[in-house]
Motif scaffolding. Sequence first.
Motif, mmCIF file in Angstrom:
data_model
loop_
_atom_site.group_PDB
_atom_site.id
_atom_site.type_symbol
_atom_site.label_atom_id
_atom_site.label_comp_id
_atom_site.label_asym_id
_atom_site.label_seq_id
_atom_site.Cartn_x
_atom_site.Cartn_y
_atom_site.Cartn_z
ATOM 1 N N VAL A 84 -51.921 -6.339 27.669
ATOM 2 C CA VAL A 84 -52.876 -7.437 27.442
ATOM 3 C C VAL A 84 -53.680 -7.189 26.169
ATOM 4 C CG1 VAL A 84 -54.899 -8.635 28.373
ATOM 5 C CG2 VAL A 84 -52.990 -8.061 29.866
ATOM 6 N N LEU A 85 -53.748 -8.227 25.340
ATOM 7 C CA LEU A 85 -54.523 -8.192 24.097
ATOM 8 C C LEU A 85 -55.864 -8.911 24.241
ATOM 9 C CD1 LEU A 85 -51.702 -9.100 21.552
ATOM 10 C CD2 LEU A 85 -52.673 -6.840 21.983
ATOM 11 N N GLU A 86 -55.887 -9.977 25.042
ATOM 12 C CA GLU A 86 -57.085 -10.831 25.154
ATOM 13 C C GLU A 86 -57.108 -11.460 26.536
ATOM 14 O OE1 GLU A 86 -58.046 -15.281 23.517
ATOM 15 O OE2 GLU A 86 -57.269 -13.860 22.051
ATOM 16 N N GLY A 87 -58.296 -11.586 27.128
ATOM 17 C CA GLY A 87 -58.429 -12.231 28.428
ATOM 18 C C GLY A 87 -58.099 -11.282 29.565
ATOM 19 N N GLU A 88 -57.736 -11.865 30.715
ATOM 20 C CA GLU A 88 -57.356 -11.082 31.893
ATOM 21 C C GLU A 88 -56.103 -11.687 32.500
ATOM 22 O OE1 GLU A 88 -59.321 -9.248 35.991
ATOM 23 O OE2 GLU A 88 -60.359 -10.861 34.929
ATOM 24 N N LEU A 89 -55.077 -10.864 32.654
ATOM 25 C CA LEU A 89 -53.802 -11.304 33.207
ATOM 26 C C LEU A 89 -53.677 -10.790 34.631
ATOM 27 C CD1 LEU A 89 -51.055 -12.711 32.505
ATOM 28 C CD2 LEU A 89 -50.175 -10.404 32.057
ATOM 29 N N PHE A 90 -53.343 -11.692 35.547
ATOM 30 C CA PHE A 90 -53.082 -11.316 36.927
ATOM 31 C C PHE A 90 -51.569 -11.366 37.135
ATOM 32 C CE2 PHE A 90 -57.267 -13.296 36.891
ATOM 33 C CZ PHE A 90 -58.033 -12.309 37.504
ATOM 34 N N ILE A 91 -51.038 -10.320 37.749
ATOM 35 C CA ILE A 91 -49.624 -10.282 38.094
ATOM 36 C C ILE A 91 -49.546 -10.187 39.614
ATOM 37 C CG2 ILE A 91 -47.415 -9.112 37.812
ATOM 38 C CD1 ILE A 91 -48.544 -7.922 35.175
ATOM 39 N N ASP A 92 -49.105 -11.276 40.239
ATOM 40 C CA ASP A 92 -48.918 -11.297 41.685
ATOM 41 C C ASP A 92 -47.538 -10.760 41.988
ATOM 42 O OD1 ASP A 92 -51.420 -12.578 42.065
ATOM 43 O OD2 ASP A 92 -50.509 -14.530 41.708
ATOM 44 N N LEU A 93 -47.461 -9.827 42.935
ATOM 45 C CA LEU A 93 -46.195 -9.234 43.336
ATOM 46 C C LEU A 93 -45.805 -9.727 44.719
ATOM 47 C CD1 LEU A 93 -47.006 -5.615 42.128
ATOM 48 C CD2 LEU A 93 -45.633 -7.348 40.943
ATOM 49 N N GLU A 94 -44.523 -9.665 45.032
ATOM 50 C CA GLU A 94 -44.002 -10.229 46.270
ATOM 51 C C GLU A 94 -44.591 -9.612 47.523
ATOM 52 O OE1 GLU A 94 -39.761 -9.559 46.666
ATOM 53 O OE2 GLU A 94 -39.941 -7.700 45.545
ATOM 54 N N ASN A 95 -45.159 -8.430 47.432
ATOM 55 C CA ASN A 95 -45.732 -7.779 48.608
ATOM 56 C C ASN A 95 -47.203 -8.134 48.821
ATOM 57 O OD1 ASN A 95 -47.074 -6.396 46.619
ATOM 58 N ND2 ASN A 95 -46.231 -4.396 47.110
ATOM 59 N N THR A 96 -47.665 -9.191 48.200
ATOM 60 C CA THR A 96 -49.032 -9.731 48.243
ATOM 61 C C THR A 96 -50.036 -8.920 47.431
ATOM 62 O OG1 THR A 96 -49.781 -8.650 50.306
ATOM 63 C CG2 THR A 96 -48.634 -10.773 50.525
ATOM 64 N N GLU A 97 -49.575 -7.900 46.729
ATOM 65 C CA GLU A 97 -50.452 -7.151 45.836
ATOM 66 C C GLU A 97 -50.655 -7.947 44.546
ATOM 67 O OE1 GLU A 97 -50.575 -2.952 43.309
ATOM 68 O OE2 GLU A 97 -48.881 -3.366 44.628
ATOM 69 N N THR A 98 -51.864 -7.891 44.001
ATOM 70 C CA THR A 98 -52.150 -8.495 42.707
ATOM 71 C C THR A 98 -52.687 -7.422 41.782
ATOM 72 O OG1 THR A 98 -52.618 -10.670 43.643
ATOM 73 C CG2 THR A 98 -53.520 -10.217 41.464
ATOM 74 N N VAL A 99 -52.113 -7.340 40.605
ATOM 75 C CA VAL A 99 -52.552 -6.393 39.584
ATOM 76 C C VAL A 99 -53.352 -7.180 38.556
ATOM 77 C CG1 VAL A 99 -51.766 -4.835 37.763
ATOM 78 C CG2 VAL A 99 -50.521 -4.952 39.933
ATOM 79 N N SER A 100 -54.491 -6.655 38.166
ATOM 80 C CA SER A 100 -55.342 -7.273 37.156
ATOM 81 C C SER A 100 -55.298 -6.410 35.901
ATOM 82 C CB SER A 100 -56.771 -7.372 37.677
ATOM 83 O OG SER A 100 -57.659 -7.710 36.633
ATOM 84 N N LEU A 101 -54.955 -7.031 34.774
ATOM 85 C CA LEU A 101 -54.894 -6.307 33.507
ATOM 86 C C LEU A 101 -55.891 -6.897 32.517
ATOM 87 C CD1 LEU A 101 -51.035 -6.030 32.930
ATOM 88 C CD2 LEU A 101 -52.571 -4.282 33.827
ATOM 89 N N LYS A 102 -56.658 -6.024 31.892
ATOM 90 C CA LYS A 102 -57.617 -6.414 30.864
ATOM 91 C C LYS A 102 -57.155 -5.840 29.527
ATOM 92 C CE LYS A 102 -61.273 -6.989 34.140
ATOM 93 N NZ LYS A 102 -62.480 -6.480 34.728
ATOM 94 N N PRO A 103 -57.754 -6.264 28.418
ATOM 95 C CA PRO A 103 -57.304 -5.801 27.101
ATOM 96 C C PRO A 103 -57.152 -4.279 27.026
ATOM 97 C CG PRO A 103 -58.860 -7.564 26.824
ATOM 98 C CD PRO A 103 -58.852 -7.231 28.305
#
Length: 116
Positions: free
Chosen positions: A58-77
């Motif tokens: 991630v370069l800018e903002g916040e990216l959420f990656i939802d995974l099939e096991n209901t886990e969500t990963v949050s990525l910041k710059p």
Amino acid sequence: MQKNGQLKVYNLNELIKDQSDYTNFIVSEVNDHALRIAVINGEFHWHKHENCDELFYVLEGELFIDLENTETVSLKPGEIFTVPANTMHRTRSNERTVNMCFEKTSNDIKGSNGQV
């Protein structure tokens, strides 16, 4: 044959500075892999890449990656995360978010479920 991005200098900020709608394109190719840059503001559909891992940076903002096991990963710059091949996932954001992806050049970014 010369690949995309070789022997060229790119300013990633300039490439996407006026982009607010979804976009995802190859900036440069390295051997059989590609460096992509994407702008997202909203949700991308659920999908998987059967034969390709996908690394997000991630370069800018916040990216959420939802995974099939209901886990969500949050990525910041400055943060990275790799989704293994054959893992159902979707990306989303609540604001304009810019990320880079490193994956095989041959990878279909729509994934096995999809439409863009």
